[in-house]
Design an enzyme around this catalytic site. Structure first.
Site, PDB file in Angstrom:
ATOM      1  N   GLY A   9      -0.672 -21.509 -10.151  1.00  0.00           N
ATOM      2  CA  GLY A   9      -1.283 -20.267 -10.642  1.00  0.00           C
ATOM      3  C   GLY A   9      -0.916 -19.082  -9.764  1.00  0.00           C
ATOM      4  O   GLY A   9      -1.699 -18.137  -9.625  1.00  0.00           O
ATOM      5  N   ARG A  12       0.091 -14.491 -10.460  1.00  0.00           N
ATOM      6  CA  ARG A  12      -0.715 -13.265 -10.378  1.00  0.00           C
ATOM      7  C   ARG A  12      -2.026 -13.575  -9.656  1.00  0.00           C
ATOM      8  O   ARG A  12      -2.273 -14.714  -9.240  1.00  0.00           O
ATOM      9  CB  ARG A  12      -0.986 -12.683 -11.757  1.00  0.00           C
ATOM     10  CG  ARG A  12      -1.785 -13.590 -12.659  1.00  0.00           C
ATOM     11  CD  ARG A  12      -1.709 -13.061 -14.085  1.00  0.00           C
ATOM     12  NE  ARG A  12      -2.388 -13.952 -15.006  1.00  0.00           N
ATOM     13  CZ  ARG A  12      -3.441 -13.604 -15.731  1.00  0.00           C
ATOM     14  NH1 ARG A  12      -3.944 -12.401 -15.635  1.00  0.00           N
ATOM     15  NH2 ARG A  12      -3.992 -14.454 -16.561  1.00  0.00           N
ATOM     16  N   VAL A  62      -0.477 -27.350 -15.038  1.00  0.00           N
ATOM     17  CA  VAL A  62      -0.934 -28.377 -14.088  1.00  0.00           C
ATOM     18  C   VAL A  62      -1.588 -29.583 -14.768  1.00  0.00           C
ATOM     19  O   VAL A  62      -1.783 -30.616 -14.130  1.00  0.00           O
ATOM     20  CB  VAL A  62      -1.907 -27.814 -13.013  1.00  0.00           C
ATOM     21  CG1 VAL A  62      -1.212 -26.838 -12.096  1.00  0.00           C
ATOM     22  CG2 VAL A  62      -3.155 -27.221 -13.633  1.00  0.00           C
ATOM     23  N   ASN A  88      -4.445 -23.617  -6.640  1.00  0.00           N
ATOM     24  CA  ASN A  88      -5.144 -22.357  -6.932  1.00  0.00           C
ATOM     25  C   ASN A  88      -5.377 -22.139  -8.423  1.00  0.00           C
ATOM     26  O   ASN A  88      -6.357 -21.510  -8.799  1.00  0.00           O
ATOM     27  CB  ASN A  88      -4.311 -21.193  -6.354  1.00  0.00           C
ATOM     28  CG  ASN A  88      -4.736 -19.858  -6.922  1.00  0.00           C
ATOM     29  OD1 ASN A  88      -5.750 -19.286  -6.515  1.00  0.00           O
ATOM     30  ND2 ASN A  88      -3.982 -19.346  -7.894  1.00  0.00           N
ATOM     31  N   SER A 148     -14.703 -22.413  -5.352  1.00  0.00           N
ATOM     32  CA  SER A 148     -15.464 -21.211  -5.733  1.00  0.00           C
ATOM     33  C   SER A 148     -16.888 -21.365  -5.221  1.00  0.00           C
ATOM     34  O   SER A 148     -17.393 -22.490  -5.090  1.00  0.00           O
ATOM     35  CB  SER A 148     -15.497 -21.069  -7.257  1.00  0.00           C
ATOM     36  OG  SER A 148     -16.444 -20.095  -7.642  1.00  0.00           O
ATOM     37  N   TYR A 161     -17.415 -24.420 -15.675  1.00  0.00           N
ATOM     38  CA  TYR A 161     -16.697 -23.882 -14.498  1.00  0.00           C
ATOM     39  C   TYR A 161     -17.384 -24.356 -13.218  1.00  0.00           C
ATOM     40  O   TYR A 161     -16.719 -24.815 -12.277  1.00  0.00           O
ATOM     41  CB  TYR A 161     -16.683 -22.353 -14.579  1.00  0.00           C
ATOM     42  CG  TYR A 161     -15.899 -21.668 -13.481  1.00  0.00           C
ATOM     43  CD1 TYR A 161     -14.509 -21.604 -13.528  1.00  0.00           C
ATOM     44  CD2 TYR A 161     -16.540 -21.079 -12.391  1.00  0.00           C
ATOM     45  CE1 TYR A 161     -13.787 -20.973 -12.526  1.00  0.00           C
ATOM     46  CE2 TYR A 161     -15.830 -20.446 -11.388  1.00  0.00           C
ATOM     47  CZ  TYR A 161     -14.446 -20.397 -11.464  1.00  0.00           C
ATOM     48  OH  TYR A 161     -13.729 -19.768 -10.460  1.00  0.00           O
ATOM     49  N   LYS A 165     -15.779 -26.751 -10.208  1.00  0.00           N
ATOM     50  CA  LYS A 165     -15.635 -26.310  -8.821  1.00  0.00           C
ATOM     51  C   LYS A 165     -16.467 -27.195  -7.869  1.00  0.00           C
ATOM     52  O   LYS A 165     -16.083 -27.405  -6.723  1.00  0.00           O
ATOM     53  CB  LYS A 165     -16.019 -24.835  -8.691  1.00  0.00           C
ATOM     54  CG  LYS A 165     -15.053 -23.900  -9.420  1.00  0.00           C
ATOM     55  CD  LYS A 165     -13.626 -24.019  -8.877  1.00  0.00           C
ATOM     56  CE  LYS A 165     -12.664 -23.037  -9.515  1.00  0.00           C
ATOM     57  NZ  LYS A 165     -11.308 -23.108  -8.957  1.00  0.00           N
ATOM     58  N   ILE A 194     -14.006 -11.850  -6.605  1.00  0.00           N
ATOM     59  CA  ILE A 194     -12.693 -11.322  -6.215  1.00  0.00           C
ATOM     60  C   ILE A 194     -12.112 -10.518  -7.378  1.00  0.00           C
ATOM     61  O   ILE A 194     -12.161 -10.964  -8.543  1.00  0.00           O
ATOM     62  CB  ILE A 194     -11.722 -12.479  -5.851  1.00  0.00           C
ATOM     63  CG1 ILE A 194     -12.387 -13.484  -4.881  1.00  0.00           C
ATOM     64  CG2 ILE A 194     -10.417 -11.923  -5.270  1.00  0.00           C
ATOM     65  CD1 ILE A 194     -12.811 -12.937  -3.541  1.00  0.00           C
TER      66      ILE A 194
HETATM   67  P1  NDP Z   1      -6.187 -15.317 -12.584  1.00  0.00           P
HETATM   68  O1  NDP Z   1      -6.604 -15.633 -13.976  1.00  0.00           O
HETATM   69  O2  NDP Z   1      -5.975 -13.892 -12.211  1.00  0.00           O
HETATM   70  O3  NDP Z   1      -4.866 -16.146 -12.185  1.00  0.00           O
HETATM   71  C1  NDP Z   1      -4.810 -17.534 -12.384  1.00  0.00           C
HETATM   72  C2  NDP Z   1      -3.402 -17.923 -12.758  1.00  0.00           C
HETATM   73  O4  NDP Z   1      -3.381 -19.332 -13.036  1.00  0.00           O
HETATM   74  C3  NDP Z   1      -2.948 -17.214 -14.042  1.00  0.00           C
HETATM   75  O5  NDP Z   1      -1.625 -16.743 -13.935  1.00  0.00           O
HETATM   76  C4  NDP Z   1      -3.064 -18.329 -15.067  1.00  0.00           C
HETATM   77  O6  NDP Z   1      -2.220 -18.142 -16.191  1.00  0.00           O
HETATM   78  C5  NDP Z   1      -2.666 -19.540 -14.245  1.00  0.00           C
HETATM   79  N1  NDP Z   1      -3.021 -20.765 -14.926  1.00  0.00           N
HETATM   80  C6  NDP Z   1      -4.021 -20.963 -15.812  1.00  0.00           C
HETATM   81  N2  NDP Z   1      -3.987 -22.206 -16.282  1.00  0.00           N
HETATM   82  C7  NDP Z   1      -2.936 -22.824 -15.698  1.00  0.00           C
HETATM   83  C8  NDP Z   1      -2.383 -24.109 -15.818  1.00  0.00           C
HETATM   84  N3  NDP Z   1      -2.915 -25.028 -16.646  1.00  0.00           N
HETATM   85  N4  NDP Z   1      -1.299 -24.434 -15.085  1.00  0.00           N
HETATM   86  C9  NDP Z   1      -0.748 -23.520 -14.251  1.00  0.00           C
HETATM   87  N5  NDP Z   1      -1.228 -22.259 -14.119  1.00  0.00           N
HETATM   88  C10 NDP Z   1      -2.309 -21.912 -14.832  1.00  0.00           C
HETATM   89  O7  NDP Z   1      -7.314 -15.977 -11.653  1.00  0.00           O
HETATM   90  P2  NDP Z   1      -7.725 -15.685 -10.128  1.00  0.00           P
HETATM   91  O8  NDP Z   1      -6.543 -15.294  -9.355  1.00  0.00           O
HETATM   92  O9  NDP Z   1      -8.911 -14.808 -10.168  1.00  0.00           O
HETATM   93  O10 NDP Z   1      -8.228 -17.131  -9.708  1.00  0.00           O
HETATM   94  C11 NDP Z   1      -7.442 -18.033  -8.943  1.00  0.00           C
HETATM   95  C12 NDP Z   1      -8.329 -19.181  -8.491  1.00  0.00           C
HETATM   96  O11 NDP Z   1      -9.431 -18.654  -7.739  1.00  0.00           O
HETATM   97  C13 NDP Z   1      -8.953 -19.966  -9.646  1.00  0.00           C
HETATM   98  O12 NDP Z   1      -8.993 -21.329  -9.323  1.00  0.00           O
HETATM   99  C14 NDP Z   1     -10.356 -19.400  -9.729  1.00  0.00           C
HETATM  100  O13 NDP Z   1     -11.256 -20.316 -10.278  1.00  0.00           O
HETATM  101  C15 NDP Z   1     -10.643 -19.137  -8.259  1.00  0.00           C
HETATM  102  N6  NDP Z   1     -11.703 -18.175  -8.048  1.00  0.00           N
HETATM  103  C16 NDP Z   1     -11.593 -16.875  -8.493  1.00  0.00           C
HETATM  104  C17 NDP Z   1     -12.620 -15.982  -8.268  1.00  0.00           C
HETATM  105  C18 NDP Z   1     -12.572 -14.556  -8.724  1.00  0.00           C
HETATM  106  O14 NDP Z   1     -13.599 -13.863  -8.567  1.00  0.00           O
HETATM  107  N7  NDP Z   1     -11.475 -14.059  -9.252  1.00  0.00           N
HETATM  108  C19 NDP Z   1     -13.853 -16.390  -7.564  1.00  0.00           C
HETATM  109  C20 NDP Z   1     -13.859 -17.764  -7.139  1.00  0.00           C
HETATM  110  C21 NDP Z   1     -12.814 -18.606  -7.370  1.00  0.00           C
HETATM  111  P3  NDP Z   1      -2.908 -17.645 -17.608  1.00  0.00           P
HETATM  112  O15 NDP Z   1      -3.934 -16.630 -17.276  1.00  0.00           O
HETATM  113  O16 NDP Z   1      -1.759 -17.141 -18.398  1.00  0.00           O
HETATM  114  O17 NDP Z   1      -3.563 -18.834 -18.211  1.00  0.00           O
END
Ligand code: NDP
Length: 257
Positions: A9, A12, A62, A88, A148, A161, A165, A194
């Site tokens: 992931g 971005r 994944v 991630n 998380s 969710y 986690k 975040i």
């Molecule tokens: P984003 O949605 O900004 O980025 C996550 C990335 O993971 C996206 O590019 C998404 O692609 C990709 N992704 C989704 N599904 C898959 C998959 N099956 N295989 C590979 N890649 C995948 O999320 P964040 O950066 O905010 O979050 C990153 C991590 O941090 C996550 O695990 C989230 O649960 C955790 N987190 C985030 C928080 C927050 O406040 N933002 C707080 C606590 C934890 P697409 O969107 O195209 O599906």
């Protein structure tokens, strides 16, 4: 040899922030994501070029076991081995729904992406790391799981969710114990709120909660906050602390009266 890291992931959000910080720290970067190659490859190449690192984009879901194996093989043939895994990739439920209304479809989607996929990717990478160690006793790996605060903070409108986690918490403990004597530490970072695309839909709600005092440090977290913690762990600065959970949440989970 330059060490390499795989960030799932990482196209971005938090993952991209971690990739940038680890490129700056001297790692070669492999990124797994489900984003289109046409826009992701130039973005990653441009980012790593500032730091003289090499980058590899692996489009991979994944949850797909064949795709996971192909990805690891690509990374090994490009970088020689894989030294650090950052689990991630994660998703929120498509709709926030009270747990009395949660569907099995949403439960399965979130659990598969947030927990099952990372568990079996970790298993695959752990096997590779153990094999590396047999060939080279100096090999040191590291695994970092992005969990998380939802592992312990109950949100009844996104129970799937929270469950996923909470599972990452036990997954961290299991792999930390299994790999402890091999010198491959396993950690978890627990972000708070975040600012990324994931939280964009609930920005106004969280702006208000933060200004009302939900987060003692009174600001949003940024991907860089998580990335700094990941860089510390990947560099080996907490080498004798396997299994630890690092809260990066502005103090949000401190019990208060
Ligand atoms: P984003 O949605 O900004 O980025 C996550 C990335 O993971 C996206 O590019 C998404 O692609 C990709 N992704 C989704 N599904 C898959 C998959 N099956 N295989 C590979 N890649 C995948 O999320 P964040 O950066 O905010 O979050 C990153 C991590 O941090 C996550 O695990 C989230 O649960 C955790 N987190 C985030 C928080 C927050 O406040 N933002 C707080 C606590 C934890 P697409 O969107 O195209 O599906």
């Amino acid at each position: 040899m330059t060490k390499s890291v795989l960030i799932t992931g990482g196209g971005r959000g938090i993952g991209f922030g971690i990739a940038e910080k680890l490129a700056e720290a001297g790692f070669n970067i492999a990124i797994c994501d489900v984003l289109p190659e046409a826009e992701t490859v130039p973005k990653i190449n441009q980012m790593v070029s500032c730091y003289g690192a090499a980058a590899l984009y692996c489009p991979c879901d994944v949850t797909d076991s064949v795709a996971r194996e192909n990805m690891l093989n690509r990374i090994i043939s490009r970088f020689g081995s894989l030294d650090v895994l950052v689990n991630n990739a994660g998703v929120a439920p498509k709709a926030r729904t009270d747990i009395t209304e949660m569907t099995e479809e949403s439960y399965d989607r979130v659990m598969n992406i947030n927990l099952k996929g990372p568990f079996f990717l970790t298993q695959l990478v752990a096997r590779h790391m153990l094999e590396q160690q047999k060939n080279n006793p100096d090999f040191t790996g590291c695994i970092i799981n992005i969990g998380s605060i939802s592992a312990t903070v109950a949100s009844i409108s996104r129970g799937e969710y929270c469950l996923s986690k909470a599972g990452i918490g036990m997954m961290t403990s299991l792999w930390a114990v299994r790999l402890a004597e091999t010198g491959i530490p396993v950690y978890e970072i627990r972000p708070g709120i975040i600012k990324t695309d994931m939280t964009a839909l609930v920005k106004d709600k969280y702006d208000k909660l933060i200004s009302d005092g939900l987060v003692p440090q009174k600001r949003w977290g940024y991907p860089e906050d998580i990335a700094k913690a990941a860089a510390m762990l990947a560099r080996g600065d907490l080498a004798y602390s396997t299994g630890q959970v690092i809260q990066v949440d502005g103090g949000m989970t401190i019990a208060r009266l």
